[in-house]
Design a protein around this motif. Structure first.
Motif, mmCIF file in Angstrom:
data_model
loop_
_atom_site.group_PDB
_atom_site.id
_atom_site.type_symbol
_atom_site.label_atom_id
_atom_site.label_comp_id
_atom_site.label_asym_id
_atom_site.label_seq_id
_atom_site.Cartn_x
_atom_site.Cartn_y
_atom_site.Cartn_z
ATOM 1 N N PRO A 1 0.798 -1.229 0.000
ATOM 2 C CA PRO A 1 0.000 0.000 0.000
ATOM 3 C C PRO A 1 0.833 1.283 0.000
ATOM 4 N N SER A 2 1.913 1.313 0.760
ATOM 5 C CA SER A 2 2.711 2.538 0.859
ATOM 6 C C SER A 2 3.427 2.878 -0.439
ATOM 7 N N ALA A 3 3.479 1.914 -1.386
ATOM 8 C CA ALA A 3 4.089 2.192 -2.684
ATOM 9 C C ALA A 3 3.144 2.960 -3.599
ATOM 10 N N LEU A 4 1.920 3.195 -3.136
ATOM 11 C CA LEU A 4 0.915 3.957 -3.881
ATOM 12 C C LEU A 4 0.577 5.193 -3.047
ATOM 13 N N PRO A 5 1.457 6.191 -3.031
ATOM 14 C CA PRO A 5 1.410 7.271 -2.027
ATOM 15 C C PRO A 5 0.092 8.006 -1.910
ATOM 16 N N ASP A 6 -0.504 8.412 -3.039
ATOM 17 C CA ASP A 6 -1.732 9.199 -2.964
ATOM 18 C C ASP A 6 -2.889 8.385 -2.386
ATOM 19 N N LEU A 7 -3.004 7.136 -2.855
ATOM 20 C CA LEU A 7 -4.058 6.267 -2.336
ATOM 21 C C LEU A 7 -3.808 5.932 -0.869
ATOM 22 N N TYR A 8 -2.556 5.712 -0.524
ATOM 23 C CA TYR A 8 -2.205 5.387 0.859
ATOM 24 C C TYR A 8 -2.516 6.555 1.783
ATOM 25 N N GLU A 9 -2.210 7.755 1.320
ATOM 26 C CA GLU A 9 -2.500 8.954 2.105
ATOM 27 C C GLU A 9 -4.003 9.082 2.359
ATOM 28 N N GLU A 10 -4.798 8.837 1.325
ATOM 29 C CA GLU A 10 -6.253 8.946 1.486
ATOM 30 C C GLU A 10 -6.788 7.854 2.407
ATOM 31 N N ALA A 11 -6.212 6.642 2.298
ATOM 32 C CA ALA A 11 -6.643 5.541 3.164
ATOM 33 C C ALA A 11 -6.314 5.838 4.622
ATOM 34 N N LEU A 12 -5.146 6.429 4.870
ATOM 35 C CA LEU A 12 -4.775 6.812 6.235
ATOM 36 C C LEU A 12 -5.711 7.890 6.784
ATOM 37 N N LYS A 13 -6.072 8.827 5.926
ATOM 38 C CA LYS A 13 -7.013 9.869 6.347
ATOM 39 C C LYS A 13 -8.351 9.256 6.725
ATOM 40 N N ASP A 14 -8.787 8.277 5.931
ATOM 41 C CA ASP A 14 -10.044 7.580 6.218
ATOM 42 C C ASP A 14 -9.953 6.845 7.558
ATOM 43 N N GLU A 15 -8.800 6.205 7.829
ATOM 44 C CA GLU A 15 -8.609 5.512 9.094
ATOM 45 C C GLU A 15 -8.694 6.491 10.264
ATOM 46 N N GLU A 16 -8.096 7.665 10.102
ATOM 47 C CA GLU A 16 -8.127 8.680 11.162
ATOM 48 C C GLU A 16 -9.554 9.158 11.418
ATOM 49 N N GLU A 17 -10.305 9.399 10.333
ATOM 50 C CA GLU A 17 -11.681 9.873 10.490
ATOM 51 C C GLU A 17 -12.552 8.809 11.161
#
Length: 303
Positions: free
Chosen positions: A266-282
């Motif tokens: 997942p971390s090799a796909l930075p933009d998608l990973y960033e959005e997924a992390l944001k979703d986890e935080e929310e």
């Protein structure tokens, strides 16, 4: 009174997101440069985020800034993975084993050195998506066969595995929707699935009639939303996550699934990973708010 939600769990999630942003910043630039140098194959993991349809009901969707970085890595091996999967499924239907020589013919000489990696990714993909295991017919031999991982009961019957089989296709569709900005046209979904040998109107050995499963069964079960919109003067259809998909899975889980299918992390796909992390935080913050409100209700503060 609004309940506080800055608990330790939320703070840790926020810090995790900041750290991931720092770690993936340089990686994203390097991968973007590499992607521009490679030819983009017609294959499932090379989906770029095209211009999606718009509608008065949904509003005009616009690609977010930096959208090209949201596509999966352009990987020339994934096309070979898809070809081998289709071939293996055909042989599985006929209950015939496959020799290493058969597979090498499909891979061709150019990718012969990559064959072990391709075969490893094929094995992981058929297990994740189709619930099948790629096994050697004889240990150390040069012939392979797909074996169902469905549970066999004491009376020799196989369980239907219907839920598992639906899950494989559902996760793929949810992933395509996520990659295309949380709303994918039906054409974009089928472009992806075709690379794995799943076609409209063709009965699939694992999924049955896939269009019915996607646009009817999974819609009725509230995992997907399927609606008609207009692309210019032409009507078209698009798919979104349904209520149960939002409740039972997350962008991070779907990204992890798609990354495994694509042979990456997942971390090799930075933009998608960033959005997924944001979703986890929310999600963590929402759970924290609910816990805090329940605690206040129990203490009588909000009664």
């Amino acid at each position: 009174e609004q309940a506080p939600h800055n608990c330790q769990r939320c703070l840790r999630a926020r810090e995790k997101r900041r750290q991931a942003r720092r770690e993936t910043q340089n990686l994203g630039g390097a991968q973007a440069t590499a992607a521009q140098r490679e030819e983009s194959p017609s294959c499932p993991s090379s989906l770029s985020r095209g211009t999606p349809p718009s509608s008065p009901a949904a509003g005009t969707r616009q690609e977010p800034q930096g959208a090209p970085g949201r596509s999966f890595q352009r990987d020339p091996l994934i096309k070979k993975v898809g070809m081998l999967i289709q071939f293996l499924l055909e042989k599985y239907t006929m209950e015939e084993p496959v020799t290493k020589a058969d597979l090498l013919k499909l891979v061709n000489k150019r990718y012969k050195r990559k064959f072990p990696e391709i075969l490893r990714r094929v094995a992981e993909c058929v297990q994740l998506v189709f619930g099948l295991e790629l096994k050697e017919v004889k240990p150390g031999g040069d012939s392979y066969a797909l074996v169902s991982k469905l549970h066999v009961s004491d009376d020799g019957r196989q369980s239907s595995g219907g839920r598992f089989r639906k899950n494989g296709l559902l996760m793929l569709v949810l992933g395509v929707i996520f990659v295309h900005g949380d709303c994918a046209s039906e054409e974009e979904v089928w472009e992806f699935l075709n690379g794995l040998g799943v076609y409209v109107g063709r009965c699939h050995i694992i999924f049955g009639e896939p269009r019915k499963l996607i646009t009817e069964d999974l819609v009725q079960e509230k995992y997907l939303v399927y609606r008609q919109v207009r692309d210019g003067n032409l009507p078209c259809c698009e798919l979104l996550w349904g209520r149960r998909a939002h409740a039972e899975t997350s962008k991070m889980k779907v990204l992890e699934f798609m990354a495994k299918v694509a042979g990456t992390v997942p971390s090799a796909l930075p933009d998608l990973y960033e959005e997924a992390l944001k979703d986890e935080e929310e999600r963590a913050q929402a759970r924290c708010v609910v816990r805090c409100e329940n605690s206040l209700h129990l203490s009588g503060v909000l009664d």
